[in-house]
Structures are given as C-alpha cells and as structure tokens.
Design an enzyme around this catalytic site. Structure first.
Site, PDB file in Angstrom:
ATOM      1  N   ASP A 115     -73.815   6.443 -16.000  1.00 35.48           N
ATOM      2  CA  ASP A 115     -74.112   6.874 -14.489  1.00 35.48           C
ATOM      3  C   ASP A 115     -73.275   8.233 -14.224  1.00 35.48           C
ATOM      4  O   ASP A 115     -72.527   8.409 -13.090  1.00 35.48           O
ATOM      5  CB  ASP A 115     -73.534   5.808 -13.686  1.00 35.48           C
ATOM      6  N   HIS A 174     -82.799   5.739 -12.572  1.00 31.29           N
ATOM      7  CA  HIS A 174     -82.538   7.046 -11.892  1.00 31.29           C
ATOM      8  C   HIS A 174     -83.551   6.870 -10.686  1.00 31.29           C
ATOM      9  O   HIS A 174     -84.572   6.393 -11.074  1.00 31.29           O
ATOM     10  CB  HIS A 174     -82.697   8.190 -12.884  1.00 31.29           C
TER      11      HIS A 174
HETATM   12  P1  IMP Z   1     -76.977  -4.539 -20.970  1.00 31.66           P
HETATM   13  O1  IMP Z   1     -77.132  -3.083 -21.597  1.00 31.66           O
HETATM   14  O2  IMP Z   1     -77.646  -4.883 -19.704  1.00 31.66           O
HETATM   15  O3  IMP Z   1     -76.798  -5.409 -22.092  1.00 31.66           O
HETATM   16  O4  IMP Z   1     -75.192  -4.451 -20.400  1.00 31.66           O
HETATM   17  C1  IMP Z   1     -74.375  -4.217 -21.107  1.00 31.66           C
HETATM   18  C2  IMP Z   1     -73.142  -3.404 -20.559  1.00 31.66           C
HETATM   19  O5  IMP Z   1     -73.464  -2.147 -20.310  1.00 31.66           O
HETATM   20  C3  IMP Z   1     -72.821  -3.902 -19.210  1.00 31.66           C
HETATM   21  O6  IMP Z   1     -71.106  -3.815 -18.783  1.00 31.66           O
HETATM   22  C4  IMP Z   1     -73.657  -3.199 -18.142  1.00 31.66           C
HETATM   23  O7  IMP Z   1     -73.150  -3.060 -16.820  1.00 31.66           O
HETATM   24  C5  IMP Z   1     -73.461  -1.827 -19.117  1.00 31.66           C
HETATM   25  N1  IMP Z   1     -74.455  -0.985 -18.550  1.00 31.66           N
HETATM   26  C6  IMP Z   1     -75.825  -1.063 -19.092  1.00 31.66           C
HETATM   27  N2  IMP Z   1     -76.769  -0.097 -18.741  1.00 31.66           N
HETATM   28  C7  IMP Z   1     -75.769   0.615 -17.897  1.00 31.66           C
HETATM   29  C8  IMP Z   1     -76.164   1.953 -17.191  1.00 31.66           C
HETATM   30  O8  IMP Z   1     -77.234   2.509 -17.100  1.00 31.66           O
HETATM   31  N3  IMP Z   1     -74.874   2.378 -16.387  1.00 31.66           N
HETATM   32  C9  IMP Z   1     -73.806   1.847 -16.504  1.00 31.66           C
HETATM   33  N4  IMP Z   1     -73.368   0.763 -17.189  1.00 31.66           N
HETATM   34  C10 IMP Z   1     -74.689   0.341 -17.868  1.00 31.66           C
END
Ligand code: IMP
Length: 497
Positions: free
Chosen positions: A21, A49
């Site tokens: 982000d 996005h």
């Molecule tokens: P997952 O990728 O959905 O398995 O989430 C794993 C961790 O990565 C969590 O803490 C999410 O909040 C973080 N996360 C996944 N994608 C993003 C993103 O695009 N931006 C910020 N954090 C992310």
C-alpha cells in the site's frame, strides 16, 4: 508529465519495501505510458488498486494497472507468479466492458496458480478458528492457493482449458481440502461456505461438504471466458527482453514476503523484486532498474503482526483489526483529530485520515506508524538502493517527524542462530521474526516538520529544507538512492531526483 528514464533502460520494476500500500499504482500508471508491456508478477486478489475513469474510481485486484493503456496497443500481462481467482478476473473484465474500456491486449499466464473455492474456504475457516493467532488475511484464499501449489495439489490456469484435467484436479483438491476442513467445527465451515463471497452456498453439499459438479461447471464457464487471454506469458515476456520496454508491477511488500518477511505474519507469495522478476517470467538480471517504494517518513500495516513504530501501539492494532471498526464509525467517534495530537492513538487516526489509509480490498483501516530505518535496512537486503518515496504530502502539517533509527529489544532471551539477544540490546537492522519483533521498541530521532504544502514543487532542490534534511539523513543511514519522490496523488505531483 515527462518521465526521466536513463538511456538504454528497457526493463523497470516497482516493488514495495514496506508492508504494501505504498502507492505502486500511481507509479505503474505513470510509467505505463513509457512501457510497451506491463506485467503483474505476484499476489492475487489480496491486492487492490483503483483506476480513474471518467470521474469514476474502479477497483481492480488482478488486472494490471496498465489496462487503461490497452487502447494504445500496450500489452498487459497477469504473470505466472500470481494467484488467479477466475471469478474475480471475470468480474473485472465485465467491469472494464461496462465502462467501455478495452482489453484486446490482455494476457493471462497459463501457469499462474488457480484459486479454487476450497482454498478460499480454508483461508476463512482457518482465520475464524485461529483466535489470537490470526494473520488477519484478506480472505481471498491466498495462503491455501500457494501452499497447495507447493504441496502439488494445486491447479493452474491452463487446467481451465482441459476439462478432464480440470475435473480430476478439482476432485483431488476437494478431497484434500475436505480432509483438512473436517478437523474444524462444521458450523464454522457451513457458515463460511454460505458467505456472499462464496456465492451464498453454491458450492455447499450437505453430506460431502463440497459440490464438485457445481465447482467444475462454474470453472468451465470461467475457462470459456478467459480462453482468449490464456498464453505462455513467461515465454512471451522472455522473448521481449531488451527489445521492448517492460514494466513489472509487484504486489504487497518485501516485509510481507513469504521467505523474508516478518514471519509468520506474512502473505504467501514472494513480494521482493526477485520474486517479482520470477513471477513476471524474467530473471532478476533482466531488470535494469528495480525501484523499491516506501512511504515518505511513515508506514502502514494491515492485519496482524508486529509494527514497532505504530502510533498508539496495541490500542491501534486492536482497533484497526476489530471487524466492527469501519471508516464511518471512526469518523463519527473521532471527528477532530490532528497529526500533532499528543495522544498517539489519535495521531495515528489523523495520519490514516490524511493519508486515506483504508484498504482497497477489505476497506479495513490501515495501522499507521513512523518511518522505521531498521525495517528498511532489512528490506533493502532483498532489493536495490534505487528507491521511490511516496505520499510525502501526508506529513505536510506535522510539527515534528519521528524517524526510528534503532530497535531496542525488550523481551525474554532470544536465540537467533549463533546470536543471543537480551532485553536492552539495540539493533540497527530489524530481525523479521514476529516473535522477536513484537518486543522491539523504536529509538527515535525527531526532526522538525516542513509545515507547508508541497503543491507545485517539480524539482528536488525546491523541496523544503526540513524535508531534504530527513531525506539526506535516510540516505546517509541506509545508502538508498532516491530516484523519484511523489508529493501527491496526481501524475504531475512527481519529482524526478
Ligand atoms: P493474505 O495475503 O490475504 O493471505 O494476508 C496475509 C497478510 O498480508 C495479512 O496481514 C494481510 O493484511 C496482508 N496483505 C495481503 N495483501 C496485502 C496488500 O495488498 N496490502 C497490505 N497488506 C496485505
């Protein structure tokens, strides 16, 4: 906006050096006017996005940011490192069509990992059951998609084109997933499978748990829609190296990388530039400039996991991760907050509000905190010194800006290989193990803020002296080479250093 790109540069990559982000979308959008081919290399529908179309903001999760340039003949590629949920991909195509945006030059890697409903259910059930051990995932099935790939029980996008292989693969994965899900409370599994995100129970089978036929029929339908896009994109991209201008778009951030992030509070894909290169179909050596992006002098984190500089510490973490917290509720409860509030929790809310730090995918409030040099030094071990600083305008009103220069360990004795850490030890480079990092406290150096708008500044030498002082300090401390500084959301608010 004139881009200053050194002569001879043919391949540029953007990946984030923090927890995601950091405004990658703006940079990829800007550079897609330069590029011939834009390739998203990693992650899945966990990323998000927005693109601006005719005054409207459209949210995309899987289709690369460069799609607005499709009409100009630019090629956009969903690369092989990605996790593709075909439902989301098809919905995004539909959305583009509805807004009369073309995708004639869009390709999808045949060897990208295919997300199945079984994996989304496992992600959500696992989180619902994890209590305090939650990762705070986005619930998009990312962990199970990548882990099934590593376990060799996952499917590939190309399987959508071969019905027999698809049927066998879905059956095998359903069997595998059912065995795992049988160890959870059946009521939780049923509840998750009836969530709207999972089609309100379309894949539910009262005895077998999953209705294989329902999954296969849906996936064959997705296959028919995606068929014209599915290609051997690795080969395609490799053939273009050095001949055409390639732009690689990362997702998430190095500190969330599955191998080198703040384990185990991480995502499940490779978010460093090496992972991005591979996922785009390239070798790292093909990338001429790898820009690492971080927010200018603050940070955010979504979900669980240690964040030493978080404004308001645990209180902020609990507040942001409470599923009942929404942006509207926050605005109603805390209407007047200031980035100079002495109460750090409120200061964190103010930073979030000024920086519009609410998740593009989950809408969750992002946790906010100060710029952390030990974490940056750690992330830089997996990147190059070429960096981009974004969102500097968010700090325009700050009286003072805190930069974390060291971590002070405050926990029980901790062995890290041949090293032993004890309470009171100080670290210049962060250790990305959540069990260690959660006891690290920031040691700050405080700088005066610049207290003025950055609007209209187009040259680095015109940046306020206070800002340049912090930037020079970060350069001296880490060896970074800032190439671009972003001081606002607009394309014009970009300074080439
Ligand atoms: P997952 O990728 O959905 O398995 O989430 C794993 C961790 O990565 C969590 O803490 C999410 O909040 C973080 N996360 C996944 N994608 C993003 C993103 O695009 N931006 C910020 N954090 C992310």
């Amino acid at each position: 906006m004139e881009l200053k790109i050194p002569r001879g540069i043919r391949t540029i990559a953007f990946n984030c050096l923090q927890f995601g982000d950091t405004g990658k979308g703006k940079l990829v959008d800007l550079f897609s006017s330069w590029a011939d081919i834009i390739i998203r290399g990693t992650g899945g529908a966990n990323a998000g996005h927005s693109i601006e179309v005719g005054g409207l903001s459209l949210a995309l999760h899987l289709i690369p940011c460069g799609i607005l340039q499709d009409g100009l003949g630019k090629v956009n590629v969903g690369g092989s490192g990605m996790a593709i949920d075909p439902r989301i991909f098809c919905e995004e195509l539909e959305m583009l069509r509805a807004h009369k945006l073309t995708f004639n030059n869009l390709m999808l890697a045949l060897n990208a990992k295919l997300t199945l409903p079984t994996q989304i259910v496992r992600d959500r059930v696992g989180e619902a059951d994890a209590g305090k051990g939650k990762i705070g995932t986005t619930g998009r099935g990312i962990g199970p998609t990548y882990s099934d790939h590593a376990l060799r029980v996952g499917l590939f996008v190309n399987d959508l084109l071969n019905p027999d292989i698809l049927v066998a693969g879905v059956k095998a994965n359903v069997e595998f997933s059912t065995r795992i899900l049988r160890s959870y409370d059946p009521a939780i599994v049923k509840e998750v499978m009836h969530q709207q995100y999972l089609g309100n129970g379309v894949f539910w089978h009262p005895e077998k748990m999953f209705d294989v036929d329902a999954i296969v029929q849906k996936y064959l339908e997705y296959g028919r829609i995606l068929d014209p896009l599915i290609r051997d994109t690795d080969k395609y991209v490799q053939q273009k190296v050095g001949r055409e201008k390639l732009l690689c778009e990362g997702a998430q951030g190095s500190l969330l990388d599955v191998d080198v992030g703040t384990r185990p509070k991480i995502t499940s894909s490779n978010c460093t530039v090496d992972g991005l290169a591979k996922g785009a179909g390239l070798n790292r050596s093909h990338i001429d400039i790898a820009y690492g992006i971080f927010k200018g002098f603050y940070m955010t984190r979504v979900g669980a996991g240690p964040f030493p500089t978080e404004c308001g510490g645990m209180m902020s973490e609990d507040w942001c991760n409470d599923s009942k917290t929404t942006r509207a509720k926050e605005e109603e409860l805390y209407p007047d907050v200031s980035v100079n509030d002495k109460n750090e929790f409120l200061q964190g809310i103010a930073l979030r509000r000024v920086g519009k730090e609410y998740g593009a995918t989950t809408k969750r409030p992002r946790r906010t905190g100060w710029f952390d040099l030990p974490l940056l030094r750690e992330a830089l071990r997996w990147g190059s010194p070429d960096v981009v600083l974004t969102k500097l305008d968010v700090l325009n009103d700050c009286d003072e800006i805190k930069v974390c220069v060291q971590h002070r360990y405050d926990g029980p004795a901790y062995r890290f290989g041949d090293k032993l850490f004890q309470a009171g030890d100080r670290l210049d480079v962060a250790i990305p193990a959540a069990e260690f990092l959660k006891y690290c406290r920031p040691v700050y150096q405080v700088f005066p803020g610049w207290k003025k708008s950055l609007k209209g500044i187009t040259k680095a030498e015109d940046l306020p002296e206070e800002l340049s002082t912090i930037l020079d300090f970060a350069i001296a401390q880490t060896g970074i080479r800032p190439g671009i500084v972003s001081v606002g959301a607009d394309r014009e608010e970009t300074i080439f250093v």
